[in-house]
Design an enzyme around this catalytic site. Structure first.
Site, mmCIF file in Angstrom:
data_model
loop_
_atom_site.group_PDB
_atom_site.id
_atom_site.type_symbol
_atom_site.label_atom_id
_atom_site.label_comp_id
_atom_site.label_asym_id
_atom_site.label_seq_id
_atom_site.Cartn_x
_atom_site.Cartn_y
_atom_site.Cartn_z
ATOM 1 N N ASP A 183 -75.577 46.079 -93.974
ATOM 2 C CA ASP A 183 -76.073 46.530 -95.284
ATOM 3 C C ASP A 183 -75.358 45.866 -96.456
ATOM 4 O OD1 ASP A 183 -77.404 48.352 -93.598
ATOM 5 O OD2 ASP A 183 -75.867 49.882 -93.899
ATOM 6 N N GLU A 191 -86.835 51.301 -95.706
ATOM 7 C CA GLU A 191 -85.586 51.578 -96.442
ATOM 8 C C GLU A 191 -85.140 50.310 -97.160
ATOM 9 O OE1 GLU A 191 -83.186 52.771 -93.176
ATOM 10 O OE2 GLU A 191 -82.973 50.753 -92.352
#
Length: 469
Positions: A193, A359
């Protein structure tokens, strides 16, 4: 903050240390030390020419020379990464992606399963060695034991205050027999991420710490670079639990932005009560290298307030100075932030969910076009990928353009997603940072950070990004 089970293990080990005879306690002159992250080989102090290697999954020391086979040179090369159980210590990742760990005191090579037990067994803290420039490694969860070779085999043995033991447990860091030849991953270790940005004349990376079962890592680190190739670790910049009263686990997907002479980190965390819900918070710092402190003492977006999970925040600041907060899993949300960067008007929250959205929202502007990007599928799926849409406004409406980053099986690259984008200052050169399954032995909780170029066609659409090794 470590998991309760790991904290108990560590405490038990420390208590055990106070109970061993004085002769077994490391000498007073032994001191913590630091070693460089990245690829290295480890040479025995008292058997020069013999190096730590793995053979049939077991750790040992064996002779390695320039004429040794390529396989032996690989077996004797490791990547030094931040410790899986503590970023102030170290773990050693083999070329095949597995880690050295001890089990029943024998050192062997195994795949990280993300458990607290594995992370502790695979973490070693560095101390000064028996000769100048050498280093010794104590077991993270058995600090009275050191990594040493005995009859050429690697063990963690209880410390003995003898010259022989000190030599057997000391190593010289040498240039790796099998040096890294690929550009990616750009930072050593298990991270995911990544949020990449340019602040104060340097590129900064803020990734999620990976390698934890259920992605339960409690802390965030920061890295910086002037060239996007050589990265400096700034260590832990926000530690849930000690630094955040309402969360102590699941430090997921941060984003950092500069505003008002401060640096704001938006992050997700699990409730200290053990609730599985994730809340979105904001922390502030005086430097992009931290430390960050919780700005509100409570979540900015509390779980359940809006549909989908309150995770994966991203902030885009438009040319007029207005900043927008994006977030969501399952549902994509956006809202203009107030000038304080720590609040917003709930009446202005807008649902902008495109088809295929899972997401990891990311928004940027180029030549009057706004680009809204996101990840599709599940991060544990090798088909995790990035798609995008365009608009004339940071609020939409958005026109979906398709997938631009996906797996590349001919290179063994899988699960390419949860990206961020940065523009090289003063140019029209763009880069994308993203995570992928660690090559070659990674999965959805053993991921690594890569950076590749992103280019545009004359009509402004993005050319599909080729993930590289």
């Amino acid at each position: 903050m470590r998991s309760p089970a790991l904290r108990r293990t560590r405490l038990a080990a420390l208590l055990a240390l106070t109970l061993v005879p004085a002769a077994l306690v490391p000498p007073a002159e032994a001191a913590p030390t630091t070693i460089a992250l990245g690829r290295a080989s480890f040479e025995s102090v008292n058997y020069p020419g013999r190096f730590v290697r793995h053979q049939d999954w077991l750790g040992r020391i064996d002779p390695v020379t320039s004429s040794s086979s390529a396989q032996l040179k690989q077996d004797a090369s490791f990547t030094v990464v931040p410790g899986l159980a503590s970023p102030s210590c170290y773990s050693f990742q083999a070329v095949n992606g597995q880690f050295l760990r001890h089990r029943d005191y024998r050192v062997r090579l195994e795949t990280n399963d993300g458990s607290a037990a594995f992370r502790g067994d695979a973490t070693f803290c560095a101390e000064t060695g028996s000769v100048s420039g050498s280093v010794s490694f104590t077991s993270y969860n058995f600090p009275q034991r050191r990594l040493r070779h005995r009859d050429s085999a690697l063990w963690i043995d209880t410390y003995q205050d003898t010259a022989l033991f000190r030599a057997d447990s000391s190593f010289q860091l040498r240039s790796p027999w099998a040096p890294k030849t690929n550009t990616n991953p750009v930072i050593p270790g298990l991270f995911a991420d990544p949020h990449i940005t340019y602040l104060d004349g340097r590129y900064y990376l803020y990734p999620t710490t990976d390698g934890y079962a259920s992605w339960s890592s409690p802390s965030y680190t920061a890295w910086s670079s002037t060239d996007r190739v050589t990265w400096t670790s700034h260590g832990v910049v926000l530690d849930l639990g000690p630094d955040v009263s309402w969360a102590d686990n699941s430090a997921w997907a941060p984003a950092v932005v500069a505003k008002n002479g401060k640096y704001y980190m938006y992050f997700s965390g699990g409730a200290a009560s053990g609730d599985t819900a994730k809340h979105l918070g904001v922390a502030v710092a005086d430097s992009p290298a931290g430390p960050f402190r919780d700005a509100l003492g409570k979540p900015l977006v509390r779980a359940g307030t809006y549909s989908g999970q309150a995770i994966d925040p991203m902030v885009f600041t438009d040319k007029d100075g207005q900043s927008y907060l994006y977030w969501g899993n399952g549902t994509a949300w956006v809202v203009p932030l107030n000038a304080d960067m720590t609040s917003f008007d709930p009446a202005k929250v807008k649902n902008i969910t495109p088809s295929g959205f899972r997401e990891a929202s990311f928004v940027f502007e180029r030549q009057g076009t706004y680009y809204f990007m996101w990840s599709e599928n599940d991060t544990r799926d090798e088909n995790y990928q990035v798609a995008y849409a365009t608009s004339t406004s940071p609020l939409g409406p958005w026109t979906k353009r398709g997938v631009v980053l996906s797996k590349r099986l001919d290179l063994g690259i899988k699960g390419t997603g949860h990206h961020s984008v940065v523009q090289a200052p003063g140019t029209d050169t763009w880069y994308v940072a993203y995570h992928r399954f660690a090559v070659p032995a990674g999965n959805g909780t053993n991921r690594e950070v890569a950076i590749d170029r992103m280019t545009f066609r004359t009509d402004g659409t993005i050319v599909p990004i080729e993930p590289t090794l």
